[in-house]
Structure formats: C-alpha cells, structure tokens
Motif scaffolding. Structure first.
Motif, PDB file in Angstrom:
ATOM      1  N   UNK A  60       0.745  -1.333   0.009  1.00 14.55           N
ATOM      2  CA  UNK A  60       0.065   0.006   0.053  1.00 14.55           C
ATOM      3  C   UNK A  60       0.769   1.223  -0.009  1.00 14.55           C
ATOM      4  N   UNK A  61       2.122   1.120   0.284  1.00 10.79           N
ATOM      5  CA  UNK A  61       3.008   2.404   0.401  1.00 10.79           C
ATOM      6  C   UNK A  61       2.747   3.236   1.522  1.00 10.79           C
ATOM      7  N   UNK A  62       3.105   4.540   1.590  1.00  9.91           N
ATOM      8  CA  UNK A  62       3.042   5.257   3.253  1.00  9.91           C
ATOM      9  C   UNK A  62       2.780   6.739   2.848  1.00  9.91           C
ATOM     10  N   UNK A  63       2.264   7.360   3.748  1.00 14.15           N
ATOM     11  CA  UNK A  63       1.961   8.656   3.741  1.00 14.15           C
ATOM     12  C   UNK A  63       3.509   9.426   4.158  1.00 14.15           C
ATOM     13  N   UNK A  74       2.450  15.479  -2.444  1.00 10.61           N
ATOM     14  CA  UNK A  74       2.314  14.156  -2.301  1.00 10.61           C
ATOM     15  C   UNK A  74       1.101  13.938  -1.257  1.00 10.61           C
ATOM     16  N   UNK A  75      -0.063  13.109  -1.529  1.00 15.40           N
ATOM     17  CA  UNK A  75      -0.809  12.332  -0.644  1.00 15.40           C
ATOM     18  C   UNK A  75      -0.324  11.077   0.091  1.00 15.40           C
ATOM     19  N   UNK A  76       0.254  10.266  -1.003  1.00 13.33           N
ATOM     20  CA  UNK A  76       0.660   8.878  -0.359  1.00 13.33           C
ATOM     21  C   UNK A  76       1.820   8.381  -1.633  1.00 13.33           C
ATOM     22  N   UNK A  77       2.686   7.764  -1.178  1.00 17.69           N
ATOM     23  CA  UNK A  77       3.901   7.413  -1.969  1.00 17.69           C
ATOM     24  C   UNK A  77       3.762   5.902  -2.177  1.00 17.69           C
ATOM     25  N   UNK A  78       4.036   5.396  -3.178  1.00 12.41           N
ATOM     26  CA  UNK A  78       4.129   3.965  -3.604  1.00 12.41           C
ATOM     27  C   UNK A  78       5.207   3.511  -4.715  1.00 12.41           C
ATOM     28  N   UNK A  79       5.282   2.478  -4.993  1.00 10.68           N
ATOM     29  CA  UNK A  79       6.190   2.104  -5.854  1.00 10.68           C
ATOM     30  C   UNK A  79       5.580   0.601  -6.570  1.00 10.68           C
ATOM     31  N   UNK A  80       4.914   1.003  -7.541  1.00 12.19           N
ATOM     32  CA  UNK A  80       3.910  -0.098  -8.231  1.00 12.19           C
ATOM     33  C   UNK A  80       4.548  -0.026  -9.521  1.00 12.19           C
ATOM     34  N   UNK A  81       5.142  -1.293  -9.788  1.00 12.06           N
ATOM     35  CA  UNK A  81       5.491  -1.693 -11.441  1.00 12.06           C
ATOM     36  C   UNK A  81       5.238  -2.966 -11.919  1.00 12.06           C
ATOM     37  N   UNK A  91       9.833   5.372 -16.440  1.00 12.38           N
ATOM     38  CA  UNK A  91       9.105   6.648 -16.098  1.00 12.38           C
ATOM     39  C   UNK A  91       8.482   6.269 -14.670  1.00 12.38           C
ATOM     40  N   UNK A  92       8.738   7.207 -13.913  1.00 10.07           N
ATOM     41  CA  UNK A  92       7.923   7.238 -12.457  1.00 10.07           C
ATOM     42  C   UNK A  92       6.649   8.331 -12.955  1.00 10.07           C
ATOM     43  N   UNK A  93       5.494   7.832 -12.304  1.00 11.79           N
ATOM     44  CA  UNK A  93       4.240   8.775 -12.618  1.00 11.79           C
ATOM     45  C   UNK A  93       3.323   8.827 -11.427  1.00 11.79           C
ATOM     46  N   UNK A  94       3.239  10.047 -11.176  1.00 14.14           N
ATOM     47  CA  UNK A  94       2.057  10.557  -9.981  1.00 14.14           C
ATOM     48  C   UNK A  94       0.743  10.261 -10.593  1.00 14.14           C
ATOM     49  N   UNK A  95      -0.046   9.956  -9.761  1.00 16.34           N
ATOM     50  CA  UNK A  95      -1.489   9.842 -10.138  1.00 16.34           C
ATOM     51  C   UNK A  95      -2.240  10.751  -9.169  1.00 16.34           C
ATOM     52  N   UNK A  96      -3.089  11.462  -9.983  1.00 16.05           N
ATOM     53  CA  UNK A  96      -3.997  12.607  -9.118  1.00 16.05           C
ATOM     54  C   UNK A  96      -4.960  11.752  -8.348  1.00 16.05           C
ATOM     55  N   UNK A  97      -5.113  12.106  -7.093  1.00 13.35           N
ATOM     56  CA  UNK A  97      -5.787  11.310  -6.122  1.00 13.35           C
ATOM     57  C   UNK A  97      -7.295  11.309  -6.210  1.00 13.35           C
ATOM     58  N   UNK A  98      -8.073  11.847  -7.308  1.00  7.82           N
ATOM     59  CA  UNK A  98      -9.394  11.466  -7.657  1.00  7.82           C
ATOM     60  C   UNK A  98      -9.522  10.112  -8.613  1.00  7.82           C
ATOM     61  N   UNK A  99      -8.230   9.650  -8.627  1.00  6.87           N
ATOM     62  CA  UNK A  99      -8.099   8.191  -9.829  1.00  6.87           C
ATOM     63  C   UNK A  99      -7.724   7.100  -8.961  1.00  6.87           C
ATOM     64  N   UNK A 100      -8.744   5.796  -8.891  1.00  7.04           N
ATOM     65  CA  UNK A 100      -8.345   4.837  -8.085  1.00  7.04           C
ATOM     66  C   UNK A 100      -7.011   4.040  -8.631  1.00  7.04           C
ATOM     67  N   UNK A 101      -6.458   3.655  -7.372  1.00 17.91           N
ATOM     68  CA  UNK A 101      -5.314   2.829  -7.556  1.00 17.91           C
ATOM     69  C   UNK A 101      -5.597   1.665  -6.424  1.00 17.91           C
ATOM     70  N   UNK A 102      -5.742   0.564  -6.993  1.00 12.19           N
ATOM     71  CA  UNK A 102      -6.031  -0.478  -5.829  1.00 12.19           C
ATOM     72  C   UNK A 102      -5.423  -0.784  -4.580  1.00 12.19           C
ATOM     73  N   UNK A 103      -5.778  -0.676  -3.556  1.00 16.79           N
ATOM     74  CA  UNK A 103      -4.894  -0.997  -2.095  1.00 16.79           C
ATOM     75  C   UNK A 103      -4.371   0.188  -1.835  1.00 16.79           C
ATOM     76  N   UNK A 104      -4.385   1.387  -2.392  1.00 18.12           N
ATOM     77  CA  UNK A 104      -3.707   2.487  -2.136  1.00 18.12           C
ATOM     78  C   UNK A 104      -4.694   3.646  -1.598  1.00 18.12           C
TER      79      UNK A 104
END
Length: 505
Positions: A60-63, A74-81, A91-104
């Motif tokens: 799930x990553x961390x705050x 940042x709202x939350x940091x992850x490392x999903x690949x 490429x490392x990509x940040x996802x706006x926090x209105x978009x679902x990422x499972x488990x995060x």
C-alpha cells in the motif's frame, strides 16, 4: 444485505418532500406495490458484479512526512510496477488522487472520502502499468477537485515550487508541483474547468487537456459527465506524447470514448511547422483581470512561432466571452447532482460505477459535510437552489448553448489550424491565509478560468506550454486544436520547446 421494503413513515416523508397528498389507503397500496417491485432487486443483490482488473501486486505504500514532502504535493507514496517493457519503461508517474489505484488510500483532497481504499485500478492506471510505467504515488488535489487554486486540499495547501508562498494551481496542483519540482517526470491530472492547465501553467510545466472522450475516466471520481477530462502533466512535450499514446482510446466502459480517434502522437514530435496556420485569439487577451506582462509574454511567444515558418495572424471568436457563463450553468448544477447528491458517481451514465467509492462517499456526505471546503459547500448550496427554484433550466439552457460555443470554435478552426492565447491571464496568486475572509478564499479559488473553462464545454484539446516568466513566476501559453487533433498541438509545442531550450543554452 437485501433491500428493505419502505416503512409507512418513509413513504410519507418522501411524499411530503414532493408535496404529494396520500391517504392512509394510498400509502398502504403503494407500499404493497413497492414490495412486489423490489423482488428483482433481491436477485440483483445476488448477481456477481464485474470489476476492473488489478494485474500487478503491490504494497500500500505510505504517507510521506513533511521533510519528504516539502510542497505538500504528495498524498501517498508507492512503488508499483509491472516489470513490463513499453513506452513508459523507466518513467515514474504520479496519479492524481481522484483516480483509483487498488490498495492505495484515496482521499480526493476531501475529508468526505478520508479512509477510503479502492479495490480497483482505473483504466488509465492499468494502461500505464502495462506500458512499463511505475506508479510513484498519489498526488494531492483540491477538495473534490473543485478549486482552480491550491488552498482547499484537506491535507493543507499545495505549494508552488517556484515560490512556496504562491499557489500551485488546482485542482491537479499536486501533479504539477511534483513535475515542476523534478520528483517525477510525468503525472496524471483531471480537468473540468482548467484543472490540468491551470497548475501546469502556474508551475511552468506541460499540461494537455485532451479532446472530450479521448481518454477514459473509468475508475476515477467525476465532477460532471459532460466536462470531465483526464490527461498528462509532464516535464516535456515528448513525455506528454508518450503518456497520451498509452492512455488514449476506448476501454469498453466509458461510453464517451466510443468515438475516440487516436493519433500518432510520437510521430508528431520533430515535425516541421512551416505553413501551419496559427490564430492568436483576440478574446483570449485583455480580460479585466489580465496582467499586461503575461499578455505580452504570450504575444512574444506567438512571434517566435512565426519565426519557425508558421503563418501567425489574429483571429476573433466573440462567443469565447460567453464560455464562462455557459460553463457555470453546466458545472455548478451538474456537480451538485452528479458529484454531491449523486454520491460521487451520479446516475444515467453508461459506464463503470465504482460501488465501494460510491458507498464511502455517501457515508462521508451524510456524516462529514461540515468538514468540506467552502467551494464544495458553494456547489451544493447553489446547485440545490437552482434545482429547487428553477428546475435546472439554466443547466439545460447551458447544455443547449454548448453546441453554439463548439460551432464558434469549429468555425475559427476552419480558418486556422491552432488557436493561441494565454492559459491563465495572470501568474500564480498568493495562497490566502487560513483566516482570510470566506469571500476572498472562494474568489481566489475560482477567478482564473476565463480562457480555460470554455474548452471543457466545447471539448476541444487544449495544451498549455511554458513560454517565460514574470517576476519569477511561470507564464503558460495555450494551444487549442480541432477535436482529436492532439498531434498538431504536440507538433507545434515540441518545436516551441526546442526553441526555448536553445535560448536557455
């Protein structure tokens, strides 16, 4: 849990709300009919629900703490690949926090969703992972994405890397700030009134609002169906082309994307622009709130484009001035019905409904509405007032007028290939203090969209590119094209970017 038959009291409460006169016998009769009508709903409860796929395992990553998050972007940091090779490999990509990422965890900038953890990956997240990209985390955003500045986020103001006392822009402020700060080269943003282009302009990065219906929003939280867009915010034009090539196209769910026409965005890079017709749109300049220095920077940039061999001339679209009123009529009532009263998803839209997000938002709406930002409260109060007293007639009229606005831009784009104007009429404003008057805080959140919001209504692709600075703060130039002609915008932006790089050297 099976749907229950309403009680007599519940039926009477609904009847009272709509001034419906029912006798005791009427209520008994309707209750019996409703009980029979609900029988299929019990079967509906039993049927297995389709879900969006989650192909890649992750933790799930961390705050991040303050030291690791200096701009609160940042709202939350992850490392999903996925480990796959593709257009976004490395490429490392940040996802706006209105978009679902499972488990995060996903908050959408709002205490109304605090604690929610999606169980799905949005379509565009799956596409990024399948193309070799790494999801580096969730970028903070404004409260339910309803602010063009960056001071309404529930986790605190998002700060501009060029001057931390100034706004990063909204609502995709975290995405733009992270790219501007060099923490990621790419981010996903959303745009309903300028929310990709405003922060990109104010943070000095590249932000493309694609044509309405080019990129699926499946698995993200909307504001209003007819103005929702999702697109890339990047450090350079090539990365915009890469991201768009990966995320564009119909996904089988989002009905807006059925007619999507994708282009060869990578092939547009490096193409000459000689002979391209560029219209400097008169109505994009000289607004009452415009900074003359910003207007001058953009006009200078237009002259640089002419030096590439493009045909640059002034063009007029008088109806551009009516874009903001039309947009207001659509988004205020549309957001109240879909985002607020519609529990974050609304109804009558053919597409995928994230049920867990809907239920989480409904709980927050029922119990924590007082914790929402003033911009969110404004949407609900005004939208409900217009619904109750004017029966949504202004929303309906604005939807009818959007056709005329689109036709006005279509006509201009028959005379030229690209429209050009300032993205935002002024540079990033100061973040208001926490004790600023409510009117000041709301005005600062919504005062910059004169040039951006009309193209959410018309659906034209619009690309903001940095073209200089005023008093140390970036200025953005916006290029607007024909529907599904993002390739031409990328072609022109890439040539301009190379000329700016030459100047730096």
């Amino acid at each position: 849990m099976p749907v229950a038959t309403p009680t007599v009291r519940q039926i009477l409460e609904i009847a009272s709300k709509y001034r419906l006169d029912l006798t005791e016998q009427d209520v008994a009769d309707f209750r019996h009919v409703i009980e029979q009508t609900l029988v299929p709903y019990r079967r509906l409860d039993e049927l297995p629900e389709p879900t969006l796929p989650v192909h890649v395992p992750r933790t799930p990553g961390y705050r991040p703490n303050t030291e690791e998050n200096p701009y609160n972007a940042w709202y939350w940091k992850t490392d999903i690949t996925s480990g796959k090779q593709g257009l976004l490999s490395g490429k490392r990509i940040a996802v706006k926090d209105n978009i679902c990422v499972a488990g995060v965890p996903m908050m959408n900038g709002s205490q109304l969703l605090e604690g929610f953890v999606p169980d799905i990956d949005a379509t565009i997240v799956t596409r990024i992972l399948d193309a070799g990209g790494t999801i580096a985390g969730k970028a903070a955003c404004e409260d339910l994405c309803f602010s063009g500045a960056s001071h309404t986020c529930a986790t605190g103001p998002i700060r501009n890397p060029h001057n931390p006392g100034h706004s990063a822009g909204g609502s995709s402020g975290g995405s733009a700030a992270l790219v501007a700060a060099g923490e990621v080269p790419m981010a996903l943003g959303g745009d309903q009134g300028g929310s990709i282009r405003t922060p990109s302009s104010w943070c000095g990065v590249y932000g493309l609002k694609p044509t309405w219906g080019l990129v699926p929003t499946t698995g993200s939280m909307p504001i209003a169906y007819s103005v929702d867009h999702c697109g890339p915010i990047c450090a350079g034009v090539e990365d915009v082309a890469r991201m768009l090539a990966v995320i564009a196209g119909h996904d089988g769910w989002d009905s807006r994307t059925i007619a999507a026409q994708t282009g060869d965005y990578m092939a547009a890079l490096g193409q000459q622009v000689r002979g391209l017709r560029v219209g400097v749109m008169r109505e994009g300049f000289g607004h009452p709130e415009s900074d003359e220095a910003v207007d001058a920077k953009v006009r200078d940039a237009a002259q640089r484009i002419a030096s590439f061999g493009a045909e640059v001339r002034e063009i007029s679209v008088p109806m551009h001035y009516d874009g903001p009123p039309i947009w207001s009529g659509i988004i205020l009532e549309g957001a109240a019905e879909m985002m607020m009263k519609g529990h974050g998803v609304g109804t009558n839209v053919p597409g995928y409904y994230p049920l867990k997000m809907q239920e989480a938002f409904a709980r927050g709406f029922d119990t924590r509405l007082n914790d929402a930002s003033d911009t969110v409260k404004l949407v609900l109060l005004l939208g409900e007032y217009l619904n109750r007293n004017y029966h949504n007639r202004y929303h309906s009229k604005a939807q009818n007028l959007r056709v005329l606005l689109r036709q006005a831009y279509d006509e201009a784009l028959r005379q030229v290939d690209v429209l050009l104007m300032p993205t935002i009429p002024f540079t990033a404003t100061e973040i208001p203090s926490r004790d600023a008057p409510r009117a000041v805080s709301i005005e600062r959140a919504l005062n910059m969209q004169a040039n951006t919001c009309p193209f959410d209504v018309s659906g034209n692709p619009a690309f903001t590119i940095p073209c200089g600075n005023v008093n140390g703060l970036p200025v953005g130039m916006m290029l607007v094209g024909r529907h599904f002609d993002e390739a031409t915008l990328i072609r022109l932006a890439h040539m301009f970017e190379k000329s700016m790089d030459w100047q730096k050297n």
